[in-house]
Design a protein around this motif. Structure first.
Motif, PDB file in Angstrom:
ATOM      1  N   GLU A 234      31.276  60.654  24.650  1.00  0.00           N
ATOM      2  CA  GLU A 234      30.873  61.297  25.932  1.00  0.00           C
ATOM      3  C   GLU A 234      31.458  61.184  27.226  1.00  0.00           C
ATOM      4  OE1 GLU A 234      26.544  59.048  24.730  1.00  0.00           O
ATOM      5  OE2 GLU A 234      27.856  58.011  26.244  1.00  0.00           O
ATOM      6  N   LEU A 235      32.714  60.414  27.050  1.00  0.00           N
ATOM      7  CA  LEU A 235      33.987  60.609  28.018  1.00  0.00           C
ATOM      8  C   LEU A 235      34.739  61.666  28.144  1.00  0.00           C
ATOM      9  CD1 LEU A 235      35.091  58.767  30.426  1.00  0.00           C
ATOM     10  CD2 LEU A 235      36.103  57.424  28.668  1.00  0.00           C
ATOM     11  N   VAL A 236      34.380  62.512  27.243  1.00  0.00           N
ATOM     12  CA  VAL A 236      35.689  63.674  27.401  1.00  0.00           C
ATOM     13  C   VAL A 236      34.954  64.830  28.232  1.00  0.00           C
ATOM     14  CG1 VAL A 236      36.034  65.158  25.543  1.00  0.00           C
ATOM     15  CG2 VAL A 236      36.082  63.785  24.710  1.00  0.00           C
TER      16      VAL A 236
ATOM     17  N   PHE B 267      44.526  74.966  32.461  1.00  0.00           N
ATOM     18  CA  PHE B 267      43.868  75.231  31.083  1.00  0.00           C
ATOM     19  C   PHE B 267      44.632  74.985  29.255  1.00  0.00           C
ATOM     20  CE2 PHE B 267      47.964  77.674  32.244  1.00  0.00           C
ATOM     21  CZ  PHE B 267      48.807  77.267  31.144  1.00  0.00           C
ATOM     22  N   GLN B 268      44.598  75.206  29.294  1.00  0.00           N
ATOM     23  CA  GLN B 268      44.703  74.805  27.467  1.00  0.00           C
ATOM     24  C   GLN B 268      44.015  73.109  27.290  1.00  0.00           C
ATOM     25  OE1 GLN B 268      48.378  76.354  26.910  1.00  0.00           O
ATOM     26  NE2 GLN B 268      47.189  77.278  25.334  1.00  0.00           N
ATOM     27  N   TRP B 269      43.028  72.269  27.194  1.00  0.00           N
ATOM     28  CA  TRP B 269      42.328  71.482  27.366  1.00  0.00           C
ATOM     29  C   TRP B 269      42.281  70.985  25.969  1.00  0.00           C
ATOM     30  CZ3 TRP B 269      41.855  66.676  29.825  1.00  0.00           C
ATOM     31  CH2 TRP B 269      40.922  65.932  29.201  1.00  0.00           C
ATOM     32  N   THR B 270      42.651  69.918  25.463  1.00  0.00           N
ATOM     33  CA  THR B 270      42.816  69.322  24.205  1.00  0.00           C
ATOM     34  C   THR B 270      42.501  67.433  24.781  1.00  0.00           C
ATOM     35  OG1 THR B 270      44.764  69.184  24.059  1.00  0.00           O
ATOM     36  CG2 THR B 270      44.127  70.981  23.129  1.00  0.00           C
ATOM     37  N   ALA B 271      41.926  67.306  23.667  1.00  0.00           N
ATOM     38  CA  ALA B 271      42.225  65.960  23.452  1.00  0.00           C
ATOM     39  C   ALA B 271      41.548  64.895  21.729  1.00  0.00           C
ATOM     40  CB  ALA B 271      40.821  65.570  24.773  1.00  0.00           C
ATOM     41  N   ARG B 272      41.456  64.104  22.098  1.00  0.00           N
ATOM     42  CA  ARG B 272      41.142  62.762  21.349  1.00  0.00           C
ATOM     43  C   ARG B 272      40.556  62.114  22.207  1.00  0.00           C
ATOM     44  NH1 ARG B 272      46.593  60.532  17.430  1.00  0.00           N
ATOM     45  NH2 ARG B 272      47.330  59.565  19.857  1.00  0.00           N
ATOM     46  N   TYR B 273      39.292  61.429  21.106  1.00  0.00           N
ATOM     47  CA  TYR B 273      38.688  60.260  21.604  1.00  0.00           C
ATOM     48  C   TYR B 273      38.504  58.698  20.635  1.00  0.00           C
ATOM     49  CZ  TYR B 273      34.428  63.120  20.080  1.00  0.00           C
ATOM     50  OH  TYR B 273      34.041  63.248  18.475  1.00  0.00           O
ATOM     51  N   HIS B 274      38.637  57.451  21.090  1.00  0.00           N
ATOM     52  CA  HIS B 274      38.254  56.581  20.015  1.00  0.00           C
ATOM     53  C   HIS B 274      37.285  55.508  20.857  1.00  0.00           C
ATOM     54  CE1 HIS B 274      42.259  55.489  21.773  1.00  0.00           C
ATOM     55  NE2 HIS B 274      42.069  54.595  21.541  1.00  0.00           N
ATOM     56  N   ASP B 275      37.808  54.471  20.131  1.00  0.00           N
ATOM     57  CA  ASP B 275      36.700  53.130  20.411  1.00  0.00           C
ATOM     58  C   ASP B 275      37.450  51.902  20.059  1.00  0.00           C
ATOM     59  OD1 ASP B 275      34.660  52.089  19.014  1.00  0.00           O
ATOM     60  OD2 ASP B 275      34.922  54.201  19.159  1.00  0.00           O
TER      61      ASP B 275
ATOM     62  N   TYR C 169      38.508  55.413  24.707  1.00  0.00           N
ATOM     63  CA  TYR C 169      38.875  56.290  25.152  1.00  0.00           C
ATOM     64  C   TYR C 169      39.330  57.216  25.488  1.00  0.00           C
ATOM     65  CZ  TYR C 169      41.148  51.219  25.180  1.00  0.00           C
ATOM     66  OH  TYR C 169      41.753  49.753  25.097  1.00  0.00           O
ATOM     67  N   VAL C 170      40.033  58.469  26.096  1.00  0.00           N
ATOM     68  CA  VAL C 170      39.601  59.673  25.680  1.00  0.00           C
ATOM     69  C   VAL C 170      41.612  59.993  25.770  1.00  0.00           C
ATOM     70  CG1 VAL C 170      39.879  61.883  26.436  1.00  0.00           C
ATOM     71  CG2 VAL C 170      37.557  60.352  26.533  1.00  0.00           C
ATOM     72  N   GLU C 171      42.160  60.443  24.778  1.00  0.00           N
ATOM     73  CA  GLU C 171      43.372  60.751  25.076  1.00  0.00           C
ATOM     74  C   GLU C 171      43.648  62.167  24.969  1.00  0.00           C
ATOM     75  OE1 GLU C 171      45.873  58.881  21.861  1.00  0.00           O
ATOM     76  OE2 GLU C 171      44.625  56.603  22.768  1.00  0.00           O
ATOM     77  N   GLY C 172      43.897  63.467  26.278  1.00  0.00           N
ATOM     78  CA  GLY C 172      43.958  64.307  26.991  1.00  0.00           C
ATOM     79  C   GLY C 172      45.585  64.672  27.299  1.00  0.00           C
TER      80      GLY C 172
ATOM     81  N   CYS D 151      41.404  58.864  29.752  1.00  0.00           N
ATOM     82  CA  CYS D 151      40.861  58.055  30.773  1.00  0.00           C
ATOM     83  C   CYS D 151      40.272  56.872  30.024  1.00  0.00           C
ATOM     84  CB  CYS D 151      39.616  59.292  30.846  1.00  0.00           C
ATOM     85  SG  CYS D 151      40.095  60.511  31.747  1.00  0.00           S
ATOM     86  N   ARG D 152      39.667  55.983  30.535  1.00  0.00           N
ATOM     87  CA  ARG D 152      38.673  54.414  29.630  1.00  0.00           C
ATOM     88  C   ARG D 152      37.374  53.838  30.654  1.00  0.00           C
ATOM     89  NH1 ARG D 152      43.526  53.623  32.217  1.00  0.00           N
ATOM     90  NH2 ARG D 152      43.245  51.261  33.186  1.00  0.00           N
ATOM     91  N   VAL D 153      36.987  53.514  30.144  1.00  0.00           N
ATOM     92  CA  VAL D 153      35.847  53.133  31.130  1.00  0.00           C
ATOM     93  C   VAL D 153      35.257  52.120  29.470  1.00  0.00           C
ATOM     94  CG1 VAL D 153      34.472  54.355  30.104  1.00  0.00           C
ATOM     95  CG2 VAL D 153      33.771  53.220  31.814  1.00  0.00           C
ATOM     96  N   ALA D 154      34.623  50.935  29.999  1.00  0.00           N
ATOM     97  CA  ALA D 154      33.467  50.572  29.094  1.00  0.00           C
ATOM     98  C   ALA D 154      31.848  50.995  28.411  1.00  0.00           C
ATOM     99  CB  ALA D 154      33.229  48.492  29.871  1.00  0.00           C
ATOM    100  N   ARG D 155      32.144  50.141  27.402  1.00  0.00           N
ATOM    101  CA  ARG D 155      30.745  51.145  26.757  1.00  0.00           C
ATOM    102  C   ARG D 155      29.381  50.437  27.429  1.00  0.00           C
ATOM    103  NH1 ARG D 155      30.685  52.331  21.863  1.00  0.00           N
ATOM    104  NH2 ARG D 155      32.036  51.034  20.920  1.00  0.00           N
ATOM    105  N   GLY D 156      28.589  51.096  28.293  1.00  0.00           N
ATOM    106  CA  GLY D 156      27.808  51.072  28.848  1.00  0.00           C
ATOM    107  C   GLY D 156      28.317  51.250  30.199  1.00  0.00           C
ATOM    108  N   ALA D 157      29.237  51.514  30.809  1.00  0.00           N
ATOM    109  CA  ALA D 157      29.353  51.422  31.920  1.00  0.00           C
ATOM    110  C   ALA D 157      28.950  52.711  33.033  1.00  0.00           C
ATOM    111  CB  ALA D 157      30.794  51.388  32.205  1.00  0.00           C
TER     112      ALA D 157
END
Length: 79
Positions: free
Chosen positions: A8-10, A29-37, A43-46, A59-65
Motif C-alpha cells: 500500500e505504500l508503493v 520516468f521508469q519507476w521500479t520498486a520493491r517492498y517489504h516489512d 519499507y519501499v525501495e524504489g 519510503c517507510r512508515v509504521a504499520r497502521g500509521a
C-alpha cells in the motif's frame, strides 16, 4: 489513508517522488520498486529515472500509521 501492508505504500511513494521532480519542472520516468516489512515498519525501495540517472527513493512508515507520518528520502546526487 492508513498503511497496513508494504504494498500500500508503493503508490504513495511513487506519487510523492514524481511530485518532487514535477514541481521542479523535471519529468521523471521508469519507476521500479520493491517492498517489504520488518517488525512493524513498512519499507519501499524504489528507483526513478531522472535527468538520465537512476535516483534511489526510499519510503517507510509504521504499520497502521496514517499517510502524514510516512517518510520519503530521495537520494539524488545532483541535488
Amino acid at each position: 489513508m492508513v498503511f497496513n501492508q508494504a504494498s500500500e505504500l508503493v503508490p504513495w511513494c511513487k506519487a510523492e517522488a514524481e511530485a518532487h521532480y514535477i514541481g521542479q519542472g523535471i519529468t521523471p520516468f521508469q519507476w521500479t520498486a520493491r517492498y517489504h516489512d520488518r517488525s512493524n515498519v513498512l519499507y519501499v525501495e524504489g528507483r526513478l529515472r531522472v535527468h538520465g540517472d537512476d535516483v534511489a527513493v526510499n519510503c517507510r512508515v509504521a504499520r497502521g500509521a496514517r499517510e502524514r507520518h510516512a517518510i520519503i528520502e530521495i537520494d539524488d546526487p545532483t541535488s
